[in-house]
Write a protein that holds these residues in place. Structure first.
Motif, short mmCIF file in Angstrom:
data_model
loop_
_atom_site.label_atom_id
_atom_site.label_comp_id
_atom_site.label_asym_id
_atom_site.label_seq_id
_atom_site.Cartn_x
_atom_site.Cartn_y
_atom_site.Cartn_z
N TYR A 1 0.59 -1.47 0.33
CA TYR A 1 0.19 -0.06 0.05
C TYR A 1 0.94 1.27 0.04
O TYR A 1 0.37 2.37 -0.13
N LEU A 2 2.16 1.22 0.92
CA LEU A 2 2.62 2.30 1.07
C LEU A 2 3.14 2.52 -0.52
O LEU A 2 3.48 3.50 -1.03
N CYS A 3 4.04 1.34 -1.26
CA CYS A 3 4.24 2.30 -2.45
C CYS A 3 4.27 2.40 -3.56
O CYS A 3 3.95 3.32 -4.03
N GLY A 4 2.10 2.37 -3.24
CA GLY A 4 1.65 2.60 -4.32
C GLY A 4 0.77 3.88 -4.23
O GLY A 4 1.13 5.25 -4.83
N TRP A 5 1.28 4.07 -2.58
CA TRP A 5 0.65 5.49 -2.43
C TRP A 5 1.85 6.93 -2.68
O TRP A 5 1.58 7.71 -3.50
N LEU A 6 2.93 6.26 -2.04
CA LEU A 6 4.06 6.77 -3.45
C LEU A 6 4.30 6.77 -5.12
O LEU A 6 4.80 8.23 -5.25
N ALA A 7 4.48 6.02 -5.76
CA ALA A 7 3.93 6.21 -6.97
C ALA A 7 2.98 7.12 -7.39
O ALA A 7 3.03 7.23 -8.67
N ARG A 8 1.41 7.18 -6.82
CA ARG A 8 0.66 8.15 -6.80
C ARG A 8 1.27 9.37 -7.21
O ARG A 8 0.42 10.48 -8.50
N ALA A 9 2.59 9.65 -6.94
CA ALA A 9 2.97 11.21 -7.75
C ALA A 9 3.40 11.21 -8.51
O ALA A 9 3.70 12.09 -8.91
N PHE A 10 3.93 10.59 -8.70
CA PHE A 10 4.37 10.28 -10.82
C PHE A 10 3.51 9.44 -11.51
O PHE A 10 2.06 9.95 -11.18
N TRP B 1 2.10 8.23 -14.92
CA TRP B 1 1.68 6.85 -15.26
C TRP B 1 3.25 5.89 -15.46
O TRP B 1 3.00 5.03 -15.34
N PRO B 2 3.68 6.58 -16.60
CA PRO B 2 5.00 5.22 -16.82
C PRO B 2 6.13 5.59 -15.53
O PRO B 2 6.23 4.19 -15.58
N VAL B 3 6.05 6.06 -14.89
CA VAL B 3 6.86 5.95 -14.06
C VAL B 3 6.72 5.33 -13.00
O VAL B 3 7.07 4.96 -12.86
N ARG B 4 5.58 5.83 -12.75
CA ARG B 4 4.35 4.58 -12.22
C ARG B 4 4.46 3.15 -11.79
O ARG B 4 4.33 2.49 -11.38
N LEU B 5 4.16 3.22 -13.43
CA LEU B 5 3.81 1.89 -13.54
C LEU B 5 6.25 1.32 -13.42
O LEU B 5 5.25 -0.73 -13.28
N LEU B 6 6.83 1.72 -14.00
CA LEU B 6 8.47 1.57 -13.79
C LEU B 6 7.73 1.24 -12.13
O LEU B 6 8.86 0.15 -11.85
N LEU B 7 7.55 1.99 -11.49
CA LEU B 7 8.20 1.53 -9.77
C LEU B 7 7.25 -0.06 -9.23
O LEU B 7 7.35 -0.25 -8.43
N LEU B 8 6.24 0.18 -9.08
CA LEU B 8 5.30 -0.86 -9.29
C LEU B 8 5.66 -1.90 -9.30
O LEU B 8 5.70 -2.93 -9.25
N THR B 9 6.44 -1.58 -11.21
CA THR B 9 6.58 -2.59 -11.29
C THR B 9 7.78 -4.09 -10.59
O THR B 9 8.29 -4.89 -10.80
N THR B 10 8.07 -3.01 -10.32
CA THR B 10 10.11 -3.31 -9.80
C THR B 10 9.84 -3.50 -7.82
O THR B 10 11.02 -3.61 -7.12
N GLY B 11 8.28 -1.60 -7.23
CA GLY B 11 8.99 -2.30 -6.10
C GLY B 11 7.90 -3.20 -5.32
O GLY B 11 8.76 -3.54 -4.54
N TYR B 12 6.50 -3.63 -5.85
CA TYR B 12 6.37 -5.28 -5.52
C TYR B 12 7.11 -6.26 -5.76
O TYR B 12 7.13 -7.26 -4.10
N PRO B 13 7.60 -6.91 -6.60
CA PRO B 13 8.72 -8.06 -6.91
C PRO B 13 9.78 -7.71 -5.40
O PRO B 13 9.83 -8.64 -4.59
N LEU B 14 10.48 -6.21 -5.67
CA LEU B 14 11.11 -6.18 -4.18
C LEU B 14 11.34 -5.96 -2.98
O LEU B 14 11.45 -7.09 -2.02
N ILE B 15 9.73 -5.62 -2.55
CA ILE B 15 8.68 -6.10 -1.70
C ILE B 15 8.71 -7.03 -0.70
O ILE B 15 8.61 -7.69 0.18
N ALA B 16 7.86 -8.23 -2.21
CA ALA B 16 8.08 -9.59 -1.60
C ALA B 16 9.05 -10.06 -1.68
O ALA B 16 9.17 -11.23 -0.30
N GLY B 17 10.15 -10.12 -2.04
CA GLY B 17 11.10 -10.49 -1.90
C GLY B 17 11.77 -10.78 -0.50
O GLY B 17 12.35 -11.68 0.14
N LEU B 18 11.61 -8.93 0.07
CA LEU B 18 12.57 -8.69 1.82
C LEU B 18 11.50 -9.45 2.28
O LEU B 18 12.05 -9.52 3.21
N GLY B 19 9.85 -9.81 1.90
CA GLY B 19 9.69 -10.45 3.31
C GLY B 19 9.37 -11.24 3.15
O GLY B 19 9.69 -11.53 4.42
N ALA B 20 9.78 -12.72 2.03
CA ALA B 20 10.05 -13.54 2.23
C ALA B 20 11.61 -13.89 2.90
O ALA B 20 11.37 -14.48 3.93
#
Length: 609
Positions: free
Chosen positions: A37-46, A48-67
């Motif tokens: 949620y935090l990653c998505g909220w922070l990405a809203r400030a950018f 659409w192309p930058v937001r897409l890049l942040l979400l496609t890299t941020g979500y996997p990174l967060i999932a990896g850190l969680g694992a």
């Protein structure tokens, strides 16, 4: 007006979540997924192309850190099951010393002697770190830089590991690789994660120097050699503090393949590993290029080949037998002990030499029909069977304490492990006659009492029947003093003396003197017609110079643990085995045996009576 149903019975509400349950699920989602949620909220400030890049890299990174966090917790819990005290409880070999402090041998456990880090040559410490973990003092348990470097090397086709020294220690001490198959990727990954978790515990609990000390005392150098202490002793016959730069680099180099690079069998390969380690030390800037080149030119002086093989010892065999009884009785754990014994290696070696020399003289008699030691040793090793050449045995005892100074069970324990000094049984013969006379003196016979040396008459000896032994010279005599019968070893007189004492009394004297083998209840036993070991004979004879007092034989005088604490101490144990006057009389007569009796030849051999 129609009656309103209660909210719980309202058909429109059935199957629909309540506001409370919705809020509960929402809170749980926020708790678990807030990073997303935090990653998505922070990405809203950018845009659409930058937001897409942040979400496609941020979500996997967060999932990896969680694992990674879940793994850290899970493996951290597993790592707690391993007792780090095991790092200090390294089972050393037990050192056995003679009465003067000379090493007789080492027994029990692995070939290991723990050496403090401060007593290890600085050259070796630099060498092992340069070869195994150059950034040891800069990282904590795992080395990200080392992992990246190893990954790059492996991509380039160069096989390289990334385990830190602490990880290797954890894997080795707790045997994490045991039962692991090379192609079982999942098990290898599980083991590696557990290894990292345990390594983190070790780094948190111990100082870097303590970890390095545990590691160098744990390393496997092949041939069951563990630790720098044994490696330097076995390969170079040195203490670790005396290792040169060249020797240090070689020991550090062969760690990665102790069997393939063993300098005893593959010196060329070992030298290659030494040179590689020296080059690595130059790269890590712990030595200069000139120092490395000088070390490469130094000749390697290994332990001589004839001293590499384990030398068997009859004394060690006897010590092991005693030690097993003491350790069990005193509940002393094996490993890391110092065993002080009564053995005198000077006497032990001289006794072995004398025995072999005398038996060689016998084997050189013209027409000797049996196998000789020389002919047996001339056979190819693969054709040698258990030797049948002439053997002998000897036990040396300190009369006034019971301390056993030498145990010689044959001509060479490497050729025949059968310890004749304590295991073999042979007829006593005339060696038993002093005990027969001792029993008679105990009941009143005097050395000057007249005893017949004539033929034994039927019915004269109780229990003998028609048995009538002859003397060794085939002759008979008249009445002689009892002492004459012992000095000249007269069979007829000795049987009459034994008959006077009685079988029961002679048997009791033999038992009190230390003969563990029961004496047969027949008159032939008076002439030693029964079998005992050399150990029994030697220890029994000690009652004569001690005026009838027997000192129990012992081999182990003291046992200390690795900290120097005394765990066991033996003092001479004595008891009266015969009357003092009777024992003194026998001792005096035996002195005459060596001057004018059947043992007169001992004076010509240089022995004092």
């Amino acid at each position: 007006m129609p009656k309103r149903l209660p909210p719980a019975n309202d058909p429109r509400r059935r199957g629909k979540p309540t506001a409370t349950s919705v809020r509960s699920h929402s809170a749980m989602a926020w708790l678990l997924l807030w990073p997303f949620y935090l990653c998505g909220w922070l990405a809203r400030a950018f845009s659409w192309p930058v937001r897409l890049l942040l979400l496609t890299t941020g979500y996997p990174l967060i999932a990896g850190l969680g694992a990674l966090a879940v793994c850290a917790v899970g493996y951290g819990i597993q790592a707690q099951r391993y007792d780090l005290a095991k790092l200090d409880s390294m089972p050393e070999r037990t050192i056995v010393l003679d009465r003067l402090g000379e090493e007789i041998g080492r027994i029990h456990g692995e070939k290991r002697s723990v050496v403090p880090l401060a007593e290890v040559a600085e050259n070796f410490r630099k060498a092992i770190l340069a070869r195994e973990d150059a950034r040891f003092y800069k990282h904590h348990a795992i080395d990200p830089i080392g992992i990246a470097r190893a990954a790059l090397a492996n991509i380039q086709g160069k096989r390289q590991g990334a385990s830190t020294l602490t990880q290797q220690l954890a894997s080795d001490v707790f045997q994490l690789k045991e039962g692991e198959h090379r192609h079982n990727i999942l098990r290898q990954a599980n083991r590696k994660l557990l290894e990292i978790a345990i390594a983190c515990r070790i780094e948190t609990s111990l100082s870097k120097d303590a970890i390095l000390e545990a590691y160098i005392n744990q390393i496997n150098w092949g041939r069951q050699i563990r630790g720098i202490g044994e490696a330097s002793r076995i390969y170079f016959e040195k203490h670790p503090s005396e290792l040169t730069l060249s020797e240090s680099a070689m020991l550090a180099g062969i760690v990665r393949g102790p069997d393939a690079f063993n300098p005893f069998s593959s010196l060329t390969a070992a030298i290659r590993e030494r040179n590689t380690t020296l080059d690595r030390m130059v790269e890590t800037e712990v030595i200069t290029r000139d120092e490395a080149e000088a070390a490469k030119k130094q000749p390697i002086e290994l332990r001589p080949k004839w001293r590499r093989d384990t030398q068997e010892s009859y004394a060690m065999d006897a010590i092991r037998r005693d030690l097993e009884v003491i350790l069990e009785k005193e509940n002393i754990a094996l490993g890391g002990l110092t065993i002080n014994t009564t053995i005198d290696l000077r006497i032990q070696h001289k006794g072995e030499e004398a025995l072999d020399k005398k038996l060689r003289e016998v084997e050189r008699i013209p027409g000797y029909p049996h196998q000789t030691r020389t002919s047996w040793r001339a056979l190819a090793e693969n054709k040698r069977e258990e030797p049948t050449y002439l053997q002998g045995a000897s036990v040396v005892v300190e009369n006034h304490s019971g301390a056993v100074l030498a145990v010689i069970g044959g001509r060479d324990a490497n050729e025949s492990k059968y310890n004749r000094a304590i295991q073999s049984r042979r007829q006593l013969g005339s060696l038993f006659k002093p005990f027969v006379y001792l029993a008679a003196f105990d009941v009143g016979l005097r050395p000057d009492t007249s005893i017949s040396d004539g033929p034994i008459q039927p019915g004269e000896i109780k229990g003998a029947g028609t048995w009538h032994p002859h003397n060794s010279d085939g002759k008979f005599g008249g009445m002689e003093p009892a002492s004459y019968g012992l000095i000249r070893s007269r069979n007829t007189m000795s049987v009459r003396v034994g008959n006077l004492a009685g079988i029961g009394r002679v048997s009791e004297v033999a038992k009190n003197a230390g003969f563990a083998t029961p004496m047969p209840a027949n008159p032939a036993a008076f002439l030693g017609a029964w079998e005992v070991s050399p150990w029994e004979i030697a220890t029994a004879y000690s009652i004569f110079p001690n005026n009838g007092t027997r000192f129990c034989p012992y081999l182990i005088s003291e046992i200390k643990d690795h900290k120097g604490n005394v765990l066991y101490s033996a003092l001479p144990v004595q008891y009266p085995a015969a009357k003092a006057g009777a024992a003194w009389s026998i001792s005096s007569i035996l002195t005459e045996v060596t001057t004018r009796g059947t043992a007169a030849s001992v004076s010509r051999l240089g022995f004092d009576a």
